[in-house]
Motif scaffolding. Structure first.
Motif, PDB file in Angstrom:
ATOM      1  N   THR A   1     -16.562  10.614   9.855  1.00  0.00           N
ATOM      2  CA  THR A   1     -16.941   9.218   9.617  1.00  0.00           C
ATOM      3  C   THR A   1     -15.911   8.373  10.355  1.00  0.00           C
ATOM      4  O   THR A   1     -14.710   8.624  10.233  1.00  0.00           O
ATOM      5  CB  THR A   1     -16.837   8.911   8.107  1.00  0.00           C
ATOM      6  OG1 THR A   1     -17.752   9.744   7.431  1.00  0.00           O
ATOM      7  CG2 THR A   1     -17.127   7.462   7.792  1.00  0.00           C
ATOM      8  N   TYR A   2     -16.377   7.393  11.106  1.00  0.00           N
ATOM      9  CA  TYR A   2     -15.445   6.565  11.870  1.00  0.00           C
ATOM     10  C   TYR A   2     -14.571   5.710  10.950  1.00  0.00           C
ATOM     11  O   TYR A   2     -15.070   5.079  10.013  1.00  0.00           O
ATOM     12  CB  TYR A   2     -16.228   5.664  12.836  1.00  0.00           C
ATOM     13  CG  TYR A   2     -15.366   4.663  13.539  1.00  0.00           C
ATOM     14  CD1 TYR A   2     -14.245   5.076  14.247  1.00  0.00           C
ATOM     15  CD2 TYR A   2     -15.638   3.301  13.474  1.00  0.00           C
ATOM     16  CE1 TYR A   2     -13.419   4.160  14.876  1.00  0.00           C
ATOM     17  CE2 TYR A   2     -14.829   2.379  14.109  1.00  0.00           C
ATOM     18  CZ  TYR A   2     -13.722   2.825  14.805  1.00  0.00           C
ATOM     19  OH  TYR A   2     -12.911   1.923  15.421  1.00  0.00           O
ATOM     20  N   SER A   3     -13.284   5.733  11.209  1.00  0.00           N
ATOM     21  CA  SER A   3     -12.357   4.897  10.436  1.00  0.00           C
ATOM     22  C   SER A   3     -11.526   4.078  11.430  1.00  0.00           C
ATOM     23  O   SER A   3     -10.673   4.620  12.130  1.00  0.00           O
ATOM     24  CB  SER A   3     -11.445   5.800   9.595  1.00  0.00           C
ATOM     25  OG  SER A   3     -10.612   5.007   8.808  1.00  0.00           O
ATOM     26  N   PRO A   4     -11.795   2.758  11.543  1.00  0.00           N
ATOM     27  CA  PRO A   4     -11.109   1.940  12.558  1.00  0.00           C
ATOM     28  C   PRO A   4      -9.596   1.928  12.389  1.00  0.00           C
ATOM     29  O   PRO A   4      -8.860   1.765  13.357  1.00  0.00           O
ATOM     30  CB  PRO A   4     -11.690   0.544  12.361  1.00  0.00           C
ATOM     31  CG  PRO A   4     -12.569   0.587  11.183  1.00  0.00           C
ATOM     32  CD  PRO A   4     -12.722   1.986  10.704  1.00  0.00           C
ATOM     33  N   THR A   5      -9.123   2.076  11.156  1.00  0.00           N
ATOM     34  CA  THR A   5      -7.674   2.149  10.919  1.00  0.00           C
ATOM     35  C   THR A   5      -7.400   3.480  10.227  1.00  0.00           C
ATOM     36  O   THR A   5      -8.333   4.127   9.754  1.00  0.00           O
ATOM     37  CB  THR A   5      -7.208   1.002  10.006  1.00  0.00           C
ATOM     38  OG1 THR A   5      -8.035   1.031   8.835  1.00  0.00           O
ATOM     39  CG2 THR A   5      -7.338  -0.350  10.665  1.00  0.00           C
ATOM     40  N   THR A   6      -6.124   3.861  10.164  1.00  0.00           N
ATOM     41  CA  THR A   6      -5.792   5.136   9.515  1.00  0.00           C
ATOM     42  C   THR A   6      -6.262   5.075   8.062  1.00  0.00           C
ATOM     43  O   THR A   6      -5.905   4.142   7.335  1.00  0.00           O
ATOM     44  CB  THR A   6      -4.263   5.369   9.577  1.00  0.00           C
ATOM     45  OG1 THR A   6      -3.884   5.309  10.948  1.00  0.00           O
ATOM     46  CG2 THR A   6      -3.890   6.711   8.984  1.00  0.00           C
ATOM     47  N   PRO A   7      -7.075   6.028   7.629  1.00  0.00           N
ATOM     48  CA  PRO A   7      -7.559   5.964   6.239  1.00  0.00           C
ATOM     49  C   PRO A   7      -6.425   6.212   5.258  1.00  0.00           C
ATOM     50  O   PRO A   7      -5.409   6.806   5.625  1.00  0.00           O
ATOM     51  CB  PRO A   7      -8.599   7.089   6.169  1.00  0.00           C
ATOM     52  CG  PRO A   7      -8.234   8.015   7.264  1.00  0.00           C
ATOM     53  CD  PRO A   7      -7.562   7.219   8.325  1.00  0.00           C
ATOM     54  N   SER A   8      -6.582   5.763   4.021  1.00  0.00           N
ATOM     55  CA  SER A   8      -5.491   5.986   3.063  1.00  0.00           C
ATOM     56  C   SER A   8      -5.667   7.344   2.391  1.00  0.00           C
ATOM     57  O   SER A   8      -6.726   7.636   1.834  1.00  0.00           O
ATOM     58  CB  SER A   8      -5.421   4.856   2.036  1.00  0.00           C
ATOM     59  OG  SER A   8      -6.534   4.895   1.204  1.00  0.00           O
ATOM     60  N   PHE A   9      -4.656   8.173   2.543  1.00  0.00           N
ATOM     61  CA  PHE A   9      -4.615   9.487   1.907  1.00  0.00           C
ATOM     62  C   PHE A   9      -3.184  10.003   2.004  1.00  0.00           C
ATOM     63  O   PHE A   9      -2.358   9.419   2.720  1.00  0.00           O
ATOM     64  CB  PHE A   9      -5.618  10.483   2.532  1.00  0.00           C
ATOM     65  CG  PHE A   9      -5.322  10.897   3.953  1.00  0.00           C
ATOM     66  CD1 PHE A   9      -5.462  10.026   5.005  1.00  0.00           C
ATOM     67  CD2 PHE A   9      -4.910  12.206   4.238  1.00  0.00           C
ATOM     68  CE1 PHE A   9      -5.202  10.413   6.315  1.00  0.00           C
ATOM     69  CE2 PHE A   9      -4.651  12.604   5.542  1.00  0.00           C
ATOM     70  CZ  PHE A   9      -4.798  11.708   6.582  1.00  0.00           C
ATOM     71  N   ILE A  10      -2.875  11.079   1.275  1.00  0.00           N
ATOM     72  CA  ILE A  10      -1.521  11.627   1.295  1.00  0.00           C
ATOM     73  C   ILE A  10      -1.504  12.785   2.291  1.00  0.00           C
ATOM     74  O   ILE A  10      -2.131  13.819   2.051  1.00  0.00           O
ATOM     75  CB  ILE A  10      -1.109  12.108  -0.116  1.00  0.00           C
ATOM     76  CG1 ILE A  10      -1.198  10.933  -1.098  1.00  0.00           C
ATOM     77  CG2 ILE A  10       0.290  12.717  -0.112  1.00  0.00           C
ATOM     78  CD1 ILE A  10      -1.271  11.343  -2.546  1.00  0.00           C
TER      79      ILE A  10
END
Ligand SMILES: O=C([S-])c1cc(C(=O)S)c[n+]([C@@H]2O[C@H](COP(=O)(O)O)[C@@H](O)[C@H]2O)c1
Ligand code: NI
Length: 383
Positions: free
Chosen positions: A205-214
């Protein structure tokens, strides 16, 4: 919840995907054994642990038998995958990735999809890359895969058709069928190939910014070309703790005015209730009443209880925990002839739904004098 993030700062190719997955921990011997379920001969996966620009990673070579000659069309490749003894989910993913390449090639060369021709070396290389990527994906079993903007490179690339502009026409067609953003930075040459982009578009899935995850670990899959900058696909594996537990609070009342009922519901929603609604009920002594249901997080429970006990006529309430399944949501702005509008991208596994935000649609309708329908139709064509 397991998250993978494909960081395409120097593009993506089939070899880079396999290299990054192997670097993340997929055993190349296992990958080779799985690929042998295709019942094809003449190829061997070689994973070279190496350093590029001071970074350690994996360079994956698909070694092909030089006297292996088969001209393959897309329908031959479909048959090979379908007849293989690979698991059904791997077959389905591999076919979906291949379909993206075939549809793009068919469009570029103006031929029927089933007749798209994969020249002999490219065909086997593509089969190994695409089926290999599907094997790695179903082995790691991520709950969600994200992909960054793609650095596609620039200039020209030499291939069977001669010199082609970058991104190559087939790559561009695959990108047109996805919603990934592309750019070009610091690369003279082709950094994103049709195979790489098709794998990304199918899995991520395209994520324009770094997705939030650990983040937990990374895999670097090197490309073969030297662009001067680090030519690698980085896959970051991590986790996201998403509490799926919520509380339901309920009460029945038959002695409140309509005005009070409306007031309480507004107050509950303003005070972080996840949801609050009434259901009409008939209560003791056949009195018409209302059943109040409030959904909230455990942390907000004391506040929500206080509002209900203070503002309604009830003298008690019920509460119990519930499990929720929530789609992952992200927001993005898209440009329209009438200005920018926010759309919500809801995602769960392979289900993706893009919907314009109602408040933006409403504002645009009021400002332009157009109906809600017209605004929704316009956004539907653009998203
Ligand atoms: O072989 C064909 S038909 C071909 C078409 C195109 C078009 O864009 S059309 C591009 N290429 C180039 O071949 C190599 C290999 O790509 P893989 O995805 O198979 O690794 C790459 O440079 C493409 O741009 C080939
Ligand atoms: Ni082509």
């Amino acid at each position: 919840m397991k998250v993978l993030f494909f960081d395409c700062f120097s593009g993506i190719s089939g070899d880079m995907v396999l290299g990054a997955f192997i670097d993340l921990g997929i055993d190349p011997a296992y990958l080779q054994a799985e690929l042998e379920k295709l019942n094809l001969s003449g190829f061997r996966i070689e994973a070279e642990a190496t350093m590029k620009k001071g970074i350690s990673g994996t360079c994956c070579h698909v070694r092909l038998d030089p006297d292996h000659h088969h001209h393959r069309h897309f329908d031959d490749i479909k048959a090979i995958i379908e007849k293989s003894t690979l698991a059904a989910d791997i077959k389905a993913t591999a076919l979906a990735i291949f379909m993206r390449v075939a549809v793009a090639e068919a469009k570029v060369h103006n031929v029927p999809v089933d007749h798209v021709h994969f020249h002999e070396v490219g065909a086997l290389d593509s089969i190994v890359d695409i089926v290999g990527a599907a094997i790695c994906y179903h082995t790691l079993k991520p709950d969600i895969v994200y992909g960054s903007k793609i650095n596609v490179g620039s200039g020209w690339v030499r291939c069977a058709h001669g010199l082609l502009p970058v991104p190559a026409p087939a790559t561009t067609e695959i990108l047109c069928e996805s919603n990934f953003e592309i750019y070009s930075n610091a690369i003279d040459g082709e950094s994103a190939t049709p195979t790489g982009v098709a794998i990304l578009a199918e899995l991520a899935t395209y994520s324009p910014t770094t997705p939030s995850f650990i983040p937990e670990k990374t895999g670097y899959g090197f490309g073969k070309k030297d662009f001067g900058i680090l030519n690698a696909l980085r896959i970051i594996q991590g986790r996201r703790s998403e509490s799926n537990l919520a509380m339901v609070v309920e009460t029945n009342v038959d002695d409140m005015t309509g005005e009070m009922a409306g007031y309480v519901l507004e107050l509950l929603l303003q005070n972080d209730a996840l949801d609050a609604f009434y259901t009409p009920v008939y209560m003791k002594k056949n009195r018409p009443g209302i059943h109040l249901t409030v959904l909230c997080t455990e942390a907000k429970l004391p506040q929500i209880e206080e509002i209900i006990l203070k503002e309604t006529s009830t003298i008690g309430l019920r509460k119990y925990p519930v499990e929720r399944t929530c789609m992952h949501r992200q927001f993005k702005k898209i440009a329209t002839p009438l200005g920018e509008i926010t759309v919500k991208i809801s995602q769960h596994g392979k289900i993706t739904r893009t919907t314009p935000e109602y408040e933006d649609v409403k504002k645009m309708a009021l400002a332009s004098g157009k109906s809600l329908w017209e605004i929704l139709e316009m956004v539907e064509k653009l998203k």
